[in-house]
Design a protein around this motif. Structure first.
Motif, PDB file in Angstrom:
ATOM      1  N   GLY A 109       0.844  -1.185  -0.047  1.00  0.00           N
ATOM      2  CA  GLY A 109      -0.009  -0.034  -0.055  1.00  0.00           C
ATOM      3  C   GLY A 109       0.786   1.226  -0.115  1.00  0.00           C
ATOM      4  O   GLY A 109       0.294   2.290   0.148  1.00  0.00           O
ATOM      5  N   ILE A 110       2.194   1.300  -0.097  1.00  0.00           N
ATOM      6  CA  ILE A 110       3.115   2.440  -0.052  1.00  0.00           C
ATOM      7  C   ILE A 110       2.888   3.003  -1.336  1.00  0.00           C
ATOM      8  O   ILE A 110       3.236   2.507  -2.576  1.00  0.00           O
ATOM      9  N   THR A 111       3.006   4.218  -1.550  1.00  0.00           N
ATOM     10  CA  THR A 111       3.373   5.204  -2.923  1.00  0.00           C
ATOM     11  C   THR A 111       4.599   5.538  -2.807  1.00  0.00           C
ATOM     12  O   THR A 111       5.478   5.403  -2.043  1.00  0.00           O
ATOM     13  N   LEU A 112       5.136   5.932  -4.051  1.00  0.00           N
ATOM     14  CA  LEU A 112       6.530   6.167  -4.236  1.00  0.00           C
ATOM     15  C   LEU A 112       6.746   7.561  -3.555  1.00  0.00           C
ATOM     16  O   LEU A 112       7.896   7.367  -2.941  1.00  0.00           O
ATOM     17  N   THR A 113       5.879   8.375  -3.433  1.00  0.00           N
ATOM     18  CA  THR A 113       6.578   9.608  -2.732  1.00  0.00           C
ATOM     19  C   THR A 113       6.538   9.191  -1.265  1.00  0.00           C
ATOM     20  O   THR A 113       7.329   9.885  -0.376  1.00  0.00           O
ATOM     21  N   ALA A 114       5.735   8.330  -0.544  1.00  0.00           N
ATOM     22  CA  ALA A 114       5.726   7.971   0.877  1.00  0.00           C
ATOM     23  C   ALA A 114       7.100   7.021   0.987  1.00  0.00           C
ATOM     24  O   ALA A 114       7.780   7.453   2.025  1.00  0.00           O
ATOM     25  N   ALA A 115       7.395   6.437  -0.062  1.00  0.00           N
ATOM     26  CA  ALA A 115       8.824   5.713   0.183  1.00  0.00           C
ATOM     27  C   ALA A 115       9.899   6.639   0.139  1.00  0.00           C
ATOM     28  O   ALA A 115      10.862   6.274   0.925  1.00  0.00           O
ATOM     29  N   VAL A 116       9.886   7.597  -0.622  1.00  0.00           N
ATOM     30  CA  VAL A 116      10.990   8.583  -0.553  1.00  0.00           C
ATOM     31  C   VAL A 116      10.913   9.192   0.764  1.00  0.00           C
ATOM     32  O   VAL A 116      12.260   9.291   1.260  1.00  0.00           O
ATOM     33  N   ALA A 117       9.825   9.734   1.223  1.00  0.00           N
ATOM     34  CA  ALA A 117       9.779  10.269   2.521  1.00  0.00           C
ATOM     35  C   ALA A 117      10.483   9.233   3.590  1.00  0.00           C
ATOM     36  O   ALA A 117      11.226   9.676   4.366  1.00  0.00           O
ATOM     37  N   LEU A 118      10.287   8.001   3.521  1.00  0.00           N
ATOM     38  CA  LEU A 118      10.804   7.033   4.525  1.00  0.00           C
ATOM     39  C   LEU A 118      12.338   7.123   4.348  1.00  0.00           C
ATOM     40  O   LEU A 118      13.177   7.151   5.266  1.00  0.00           O
ATOM     41  N   GLY A 119      12.744   7.101   3.112  1.00  0.00           N
ATOM     42  CA  GLY A 119      14.274   7.083   2.625  1.00  0.00           C
ATOM     43  C   GLY A 119      14.911   8.486   3.410  1.00  0.00           C
ATOM     44  O   GLY A 119      15.800   8.119   4.256  1.00  0.00           O
ATOM     45  N   ALA A 120      14.101   9.675   3.334  1.00  0.00           N
ATOM     46  CA  ALA A 120      14.796  10.777   3.768  1.00  0.00           C
ATOM     47  C   ALA A 120      14.683  10.827   5.414  1.00  0.00           C
ATOM     48  O   ALA A 120      15.714  11.179   5.835  1.00  0.00           O
ATOM     49  N   MET A 121      13.727   9.893   5.980  1.00  0.00           N
ATOM     50  CA  MET A 121      13.845   9.915   7.288  1.00  0.00           C
ATOM     51  C   MET A 121      15.006   9.049   7.850  1.00  0.00           C
ATOM     52  O   MET A 121      15.564   9.429   8.991  1.00  0.00           O
ATOM     53  N   VAL A 122      15.352   8.205   7.317  1.00  0.00           N
ATOM     54  CA  VAL A 122      16.353   7.259   7.691  1.00  0.00           C
ATOM     55  C   VAL A 122      17.790   7.214   7.114  1.00  0.00           C
ATOM     56  O   VAL A 122      18.828   6.686   7.578  1.00  0.00           O
ATOM     57  N   ALA A 123      17.970   8.113   6.405  1.00  0.00           N
ATOM     58  CA  ALA A 123      19.154   8.133   5.604  1.00  0.00           C
ATOM     59  C   ALA A 123      20.249   9.026   6.070  1.00  0.00           C
ATOM     60  O   ALA A 123      21.374   8.614   6.094  1.00  0.00           O
ATOM     61  N   PRO A 124      20.012  10.264   6.947  1.00  0.00           N
ATOM     62  CA  PRO A 124      21.099  10.949   7.458  1.00  0.00           C
ATOM     63  C   PRO A 124      21.589  10.535   8.818  1.00  0.00           C
ATOM     64  O   PRO A 124      20.738  10.481   9.863  1.00  0.00           O
TER      65      PRO A 124
END
Length: 526
Positions: A109-124
């Protein structure tokens, strides 16, 4: 009252766990997170610390960023701009892409934009977590300065991507790579301007405030003010705080010895207490994350384990590639220079406050309904935080010892010796000029030569001998002139060290240690 009691309790726990960490050789911030988890698991405990997620970063990040940035210098950033670009921008972008791709494949159920938001949360990797965990560990200064440089700027990249991705998710729009790049560049440039303007304004105020307490208080207000001002102008508050700290530190005057000593002690206390509350908050907030997951928690944790593996794997591969590029570099300050150093840098990707704040700030709904897989995204982000913070936090000292990546004491002492000799030469040059003015009695000249001849030992912290104290007491007739010339010579020494701190290749930490000893000598003389 419950909130106040909890804050005071976290502060007291931080003070106690500093002692525990010293005895066990474990980073106390990681112990604070564990304590928060234990406290949060107590049955019947109310959610006393119900803090708005949007306040987490503005409350905790500015003072801790300011304290960390004061330990470095413009010269160090100019010398390492390539490393900063590769770690704080390129590595963050690659991690976001890898995590987003993984989430799209496994999270229903995840969308591309939500997946990118997750990546931004855990990346730095979080600058506060990196400094708190890696700072006390005895590793080469090259490695620690790389981690500090990375941590001070990578949040800016992640925040831009996160805000854009969340906005696109909420409004049902699409992401634009060119728009992201443009927003990041404009936000960073605007933040630099804001930081410099605030630093110059602060310097103007400091020069006109006579009370040292007032000047120290201004440095506490400053990081909050510049962060909020930058955010209001849609610039990067993170970059603005770092810039104001660097610029204010670079303009430190020679005669501010007492201020530097007072502010050093003041900021040590502030950093300890704020860090303790912040990391305790991370542990306490994990309970509401688990409660929100409900019965789906096991499935979410399985997906979180996969994302954790991707995050750790991307950083490990990146550091291995960096080692292959750097190992034959003629620049001795580059890192990692060995495979062992690459392993240590790869293991030091601690996430912290930024990840928690961004995860908890995800909106509950969009124009099309609920935010896609919000509960699972929060669980995954917090799982990455715990794995990357607790794991390295408890094992990094042992890993450094097992790999033999110890701090190069000889190199650090050599750096301090070079700065000490430069300070001594500057002091003797200034003293010689005063001698030639024929204003000193002969006995004062003799005493000054003997004391200045021992300046190198004094800067190392060696106390004067009893014989030297008696001899100096016997020369009371020339005491006033001796004190004036000593003060002038020490001012020349401080001026030389401050100038050296701004030079490329000089370790700011080594310069600060020598400067602190000179400041102490100056204050004791006064």
């Amino acid at each position: 009252m419950e909130v106040l009691l909890l804050v005071v309790g976290l502060m007291l726990a931080a003070v106690l766990l500093v002692g525990v960490g010293d005895r066990t050789r474990l980073p106390w911030p990681a112990l604070m997170v564990l304590l928060g988890v234990v406290v949060a698991a107590v049955p019947g405990l109310p959610d006393a610390f119900d803090l708005d997620p949007e306040l987490i970063l503005p409350l905790f990040l500015p003072p801790l960023l300011f304290a960390t940035a004061q330990r470095t210098s413009w010269a160090l950033f100019r010398a390492r701009w390539r490393s900063i670009a590769l770690l704080a921008v390129a590595l963050v972008a690659v991690t976001i892409a890898a995590v987003a791709g993984t989430a799209l494949a496994i999270v229903p159920g995840i969308t591309l934009t939500a997946a990118v938001a997750l990546g931004a949360m855990v990346a730095p990797p979080d600058p506060v977590a990196v400094e708190a965990v890696a700072g006390p560990v005895r590793m080469p200064r090259r490695l620690l300065s790389v981690l500090q440089s990375e941590g001070l700027f990578n949040d800016a990249t992640a925040l831009v991507v996160f805000q854009t991705a969340v906005l696109a998710t909420v409004q049902g729009g699409e992401l634009s790579a060119s728009g992201l790049v443009l927003r990041f560049v404009l936000g960073a440039l605007a933040a630099v301007v804001v930081g410099i303007v605030f630093a110059r304004a602060a310097r103007w105020i400091i020069d006109r405030v006579a009370d040292p307490t007032g000047r120290s208080a201004l440095t506490l207000v400053l990081p909050f003010a510049v962060y909020l001002a930058a955010e209001e102008l849609h610039a990067s508050g993170v970059v603005a705080v770092v810039v104001v700290a660097l610029d204010l530190r670079s303009t430190s005057a020679v005669d501010e010895a007492a201020d530097r000593l007072a502010q050093r002690s003041f900021w040590d206390v502030v950093e300890l207490l704020v860090t303790g509350v912040a990391f305790g908050l991370i542990g306490l907030d994990l309970r509401q994350v688990i409660e929100a997951a409900g019965a789906d928690l096991p499935r979410m944790l399985a997906h979180a384990a996969a994302v954790c593996g991707v995050v750790l794997g991307v950083r490990a591969v990146w550091m291995a590639a960096a080692w292959l590029l750097v190992r034959n570099s003629p620049d001795p300050s580059r890192a990692p220079r060995t495979g062992r150093e690459a392993v240590v840098l790869g293991w030091c990707g601690m996430r912290g406050l930024a990840t928690l704040a961004l995860a908890l700030s995800l909106p509950a709904s969009t124009v099309d309904g609920a935010f896609p897989a919000r509960a699972e995204l929060v669980v995954i982000a917090c799982s990455v935080l715990v794995v990357t913070l607790i794991g390295p936090g408890l094992t990094l000292p042992l890993l450094v010892r097992l790999l033999g990546v110890q701090a190069d004491a000889d190199a650090e002492h050599a750096a301090e010796r070079e700065l000490t000799l430069r300070a001594r030469r500057a002091a003797l040059t200034r003293m010689t000029a005063r001698e030639r003015s024929d204003e000193l009695p002969e006995e004062a000249v003799t005493a000054l030569h003997e004391r200045m001849g021992r300046l190198e030992a004094l800067l190392r912290g060696d106390p004067p001998t009893a014989e030297e104290r008696d001899r100096f007491d016997a020369l009371r007739r020339g005491r006033r002139v001796v004190a004036e010339v000593q003060a002038d010579a020490l001012a020349a020494a401080r001026e030389e060290v401050l100038a050296a701190r701004r030079e490329p290749g000089v370790d700011p930490e080594a310069a600060d240690r020598v400067l602190r000893r000179l400041d102490l000598r100056t204050v004791l003389l006064d």
